[in-house]
Design a protein around this motif. Structure first.
Motif, PDB file in Angstrom:
ATOM      1  N   SER A   1      53.497  -8.413  44.526  1.00  0.00           N
ATOM      2  CA  SER A   1      53.372  -7.347  43.539  1.00  0.00           C
ATOM      3  C   SER A   1      54.443  -6.276  43.764  1.00  0.00           C
ATOM      4  N   MET A   2      54.657  -5.916  45.045  1.00  0.00           N
ATOM      5  CA  MET A   2      55.681  -4.925  45.361  1.00  0.00           C
ATOM      6  C   MET A   2      57.060  -5.466  44.999  1.00  0.00           C
ATOM      7  N   LEU A   3      57.306  -6.737  45.288  1.00  0.00           N
ATOM      8  CA  LEU A   3      58.582  -7.353  44.939  1.00  0.00           C
ATOM      9  C   LEU A   3      58.816  -7.252  43.436  1.00  0.00           C
TER      10      LEU A   3
ATOM     11  N   LEU B   1      62.081  -1.878  38.729  1.00  0.00           N
ATOM     12  CA  LEU B   1      62.787  -0.601  38.897  1.00  0.00           C
ATOM     13  C   LEU B   1      64.283  -0.818  39.077  1.00  0.00           C
ATOM     14  N   ARG B   2      64.621  -1.817  39.887  1.00  0.00           N
ATOM     15  CA  ARG B   2      66.027  -2.143  40.157  1.00  0.00           C
ATOM     16  C   ARG B   2      66.741  -2.480  38.851  1.00  0.00           C
ATOM     17  N   ASP B   3      66.150  -3.339  38.058  1.00  0.00           N
ATOM     18  CA  ASP B   3      66.767  -3.732  36.790  1.00  0.00           C
ATOM     19  C   ASP B   3      66.943  -2.532  35.859  1.00  0.00           C
ATOM     20  N   GLU B   4      65.930  -1.670  35.811  1.00  0.00           N
ATOM     21  CA  GLU B   4      66.001  -0.480  34.958  1.00  0.00           C
ATOM     22  C   GLU B   4      67.121   0.452  35.406  1.00  0.00           C
TER      23      GLU B   4
ATOM     24  N   ALA C   1      55.329  -7.388  57.220  1.00  0.00           N
ATOM     25  CA  ALA C   1      55.160  -5.949  57.410  1.00  0.00           C
ATOM     26  C   ALA C   1      56.505  -5.230  57.316  1.00  0.00           C
ATOM     27  N   ALA C   2      57.532  -5.818  57.910  1.00  0.00           N
ATOM     28  CA  ALA C   2      58.870  -5.220  57.838  1.00  0.00           C
ATOM     29  C   ALA C   2      59.361  -5.217  56.395  1.00  0.00           C
ATOM     30  N   ALA C   3      59.108  -6.296  55.681  1.00  0.00           N
ATOM     31  CA  ALA C   3      59.515  -6.378  54.281  1.00  0.00           C
ATOM     32  C   ALA C   3      58.771  -5.347  53.444  1.00  0.00           C
ATOM     33  N   GLU C   4      57.503  -5.156  53.748  1.00  0.00           N
ATOM     34  CA  GLU C   4      56.716  -4.176  52.994  1.00  0.00           C
ATOM     35  C   GLU C   4      57.271  -2.771  53.189  1.00  0.00           C
ATOM     36  N   ASN C   5      57.623  -2.423  54.426  1.00  0.00           N
ATOM     37  CA  ASN C   5      58.208  -1.100  54.693  1.00  0.00           C
ATOM     38  C   ASN C   5      59.534  -0.937  53.968  1.00  0.00           C
TER      39      ASN C   5
ATOM     40  N   LEU D   1      62.892   1.064  49.364  1.00  0.00           N
ATOM     41  CA  LEU D   1      63.702   0.731  48.193  1.00  0.00           C
ATOM     42  C   LEU D   1      63.082   1.284  46.912  1.00  0.00           C
ATOM     43  N   LYS D   2      61.783   1.137  46.778  1.00  0.00           N
ATOM     44  CA  LYS D   2      61.101   1.634  45.584  1.00  0.00           C
ATOM     45  C   LYS D   2      61.307   3.136  45.433  1.00  0.00           C
ATOM     46  N   GLU D   3      61.165   3.877  46.529  1.00  0.00           N
ATOM     47  CA  GLU D   3      61.373   5.325  46.487  1.00  0.00           C
ATOM     48  C   GLU D   3      62.809   5.658  46.100  1.00  0.00           C
TER      49      GLU D   3
END
Length: 78
Positions: free
Chosen positions: A6-8, A14-17, A58-62, A67-69
């Motif tokens: 879901s985060m991905l 967001l990245r595309d936008e 866990a590392a990917a989630e962090n 990245l999202k921020e």
């Protein structure tokens, strides 16, 4: 769908936008986007591996949160 998937999906959207807005308008944030693109590739790889390895997940989630921020910060600046 897993939380990481879901985060991905959220970060990809967001990245595309952000990429579209930069392409169409402001070039002031292009350097920051370039750095984020490098981190995006790392995140995407780790997210794909995260399905089988908890520590990598866990590392990917962090990284995904960071990245999202950053993408949201750029989107607001546009």
């Amino acid at each position: 769908m897993s939380g990481l998937q879901s985060m991905l999906d959220d970060v990809k959207r967001l990245r595309d936008e952000v990429k579209l807005k930069i392409h169409l308008g402001s070039r002031d944030l292009a350097d920051e986007l370039s750095v984020l693109e490098q981190r995006w590739r790392v995140f995407e790889e780790k997210a794909q591996l995260g399905h089988s390895a908890g520590e990598v997940g866990a590392a990917a989630e962090n990284l995904g949160k960071e990245l999202k921020e950053a993408y949201e910060r750029i989107r607001k600046a546009l």
